[in-house]
Design an enzyme around this catalytic site. Sequence first.
Site, PDB file in Angstrom:
ATOM      1  N   SER A 264       2.215   0.971  -2.655  1.00 33.14           N
ATOM      2  CA  SER A 264       1.980  -0.246  -3.436  1.00 33.14           C
ATOM      3  C   SER A 264       1.400  -1.414  -2.654  1.00 33.14           C
ATOM      4  O   SER A 264       1.077  -2.440  -3.249  1.00 33.14           O
ATOM      5  CB  SER A 264       3.271  -0.686  -4.125  1.00 33.14           C
TER       6      SER A 264
ATOM      7  N   TYR B 131       9.038  -3.869 -12.843  1.00 38.08           N
ATOM      8  CA  TYR B 131       7.970  -3.304 -12.020  1.00 38.08           C
ATOM      9  C   TYR B 131       7.307  -2.126 -12.725  1.00 38.08           C
ATOM     10  O   TYR B 131       7.976  -1.209 -13.196  1.00 38.08           O
ATOM     11  CB  TYR B 131       8.545  -2.845 -10.675  1.00 38.08           C
TER      12      TYR B 131
ATOM     13  N   ASN C 183       3.704   0.373 -12.464  1.00 39.31           N
ATOM     14  CA  ASN C 183       2.412   0.773 -11.907  1.00 39.31           C
ATOM     15  C   ASN C 183       1.327   0.802 -12.968  1.00 39.31           C
ATOM     16  O   ASN C 183       0.139   0.708 -12.648  1.00 39.31           O
ATOM     17  CB  ASN C 183       2.545   2.156 -11.266  1.00 39.31           C
TER      18      ASN C 183
ATOM     19  N   GLY D 158       5.466  -0.489   0.234  1.00 39.32           N
ATOM     20  CA  GLY D 158       4.938   0.566  -0.617  1.00 39.32           C
ATOM     21  C   GLY D 158       5.628   1.887  -0.402  1.00 39.32           C
ATOM     22  O   GLY D 158       6.082   2.199   0.703  1.00 39.32           O
TER      23      GLY D 158
ATOM     24  N   ASN E 187      13.193  11.509   5.479  1.00 40.49           N
ATOM     25  CA  ASN E 187      13.749  12.858   5.339  1.00 40.49           C
ATOM     26  C   ASN E 187      14.803  12.923   4.239  1.00 40.49           C
ATOM     27  O   ASN E 187      15.395  13.972   4.009  1.00 40.49           O
ATOM     28  CB  ASN E 187      14.303  13.384   6.665  1.00 40.49           C
TER      29      ASN E 187
END
Length: 372
Positions: free
Chosen positions: A87, A186, A188, A327, A353
């Site tokens: 982002s 939020y 996208n 991001g 991980n």
Amino acid sequence: MRRVARGIVGVVAGMGLMVVPGVALAAPGNGDRSGLQERLDAVVADGSVGTLAEVRDGRRVWRGASGVAEVGTSRPVPVEGRVRVGSITKTFLATVVLQLVGEGRMGLDDSVEKWLPGVVPNGERITLRHLLNHTSGLPDYRFTLERPNSPKFLEYRWRTWTADEQIQRALTLPPTSEEPGKAYSYTNTGYLLLGQIVEKATGRSYAEEIERRVLRPLHLRNTVLPGTGRRIAGPHPHGYVPTEWEPGKPELVDFTEMNPSLFGAGGEMISTMADLNRFVAALLGGRLLPPHLLDEMKKPAVEGKAYGLGLAWRDTTCGRKVYGNDGDAVSYQTWSFTTEDGRHRAALALTPNFTGDVDPAVDAFLDKAICG
């Protein structure tokens, strides 16, 4: 996609994956910044395969890395490596949108309906400002996707997505609010729409506009918008997703090569820590926007929210406020923040991980980097 929006990745934290031992590495010729390497090592210990960072304090530069570049090897993380920055792409796109506003080619209060007639419900009431600061009420298409721990997520790896397709998927979900501009959520999806609007206004893709308006003028030679290109060119750490082939038995799958159209205008970019530091400093220093539009960028979306028009900010223990963004590209997570005067800069990336919460260690690193 943004790191704090853990709708895709959050459920896999703490699944008991084996922690890969870190291998500390510091680039030669760095300024003495006692404690930075220790904090970078802590980021690896708390849940990442590898991490890399660049810190600038005036003319002093510190670069470091920890962990390994690839699971099953002892290969060190390249300190100047490239990563998918998720982002942080939005800050670049928002800068281009505001440049076009400054040129009179569009307005922050223009409606989505004006530029993209009939594309979204309520489009006559949703403005470009609402898209930029996540108050549009439009749902996020990421909630229509499989989660990375599902083997089905791997089917997205080579697929080419279009913005139209992702937007239509988002619109199968209910809006997050009925009144644009009132609530922060939020999404996208808003940045996919902004990418399309930039193309409508200029006749060129958002990637071409970012390239000619930001990357070339700032000489950000290691930053690219790959479109559907699957590879990360040049030195880079590998990124992974935790796939659960059997319940309770997750396994890290290499997701370094993938089709970044999955992220599109909201998160496809590849960059380095040096380029990100240079970009944020140039933005805050007035090289890309006039003062009144930079001020607009810094206005909170809603009261109490540390996010404006594609730009975020955070406080530090020493009282220095920093601006930038973070991001999440699923297999890579990145942060880049700079003080308003550009003197103190810090950028960090890691390959998770998914064994624990890295946020406290990252926060400690950034605080040390900015405050000394």
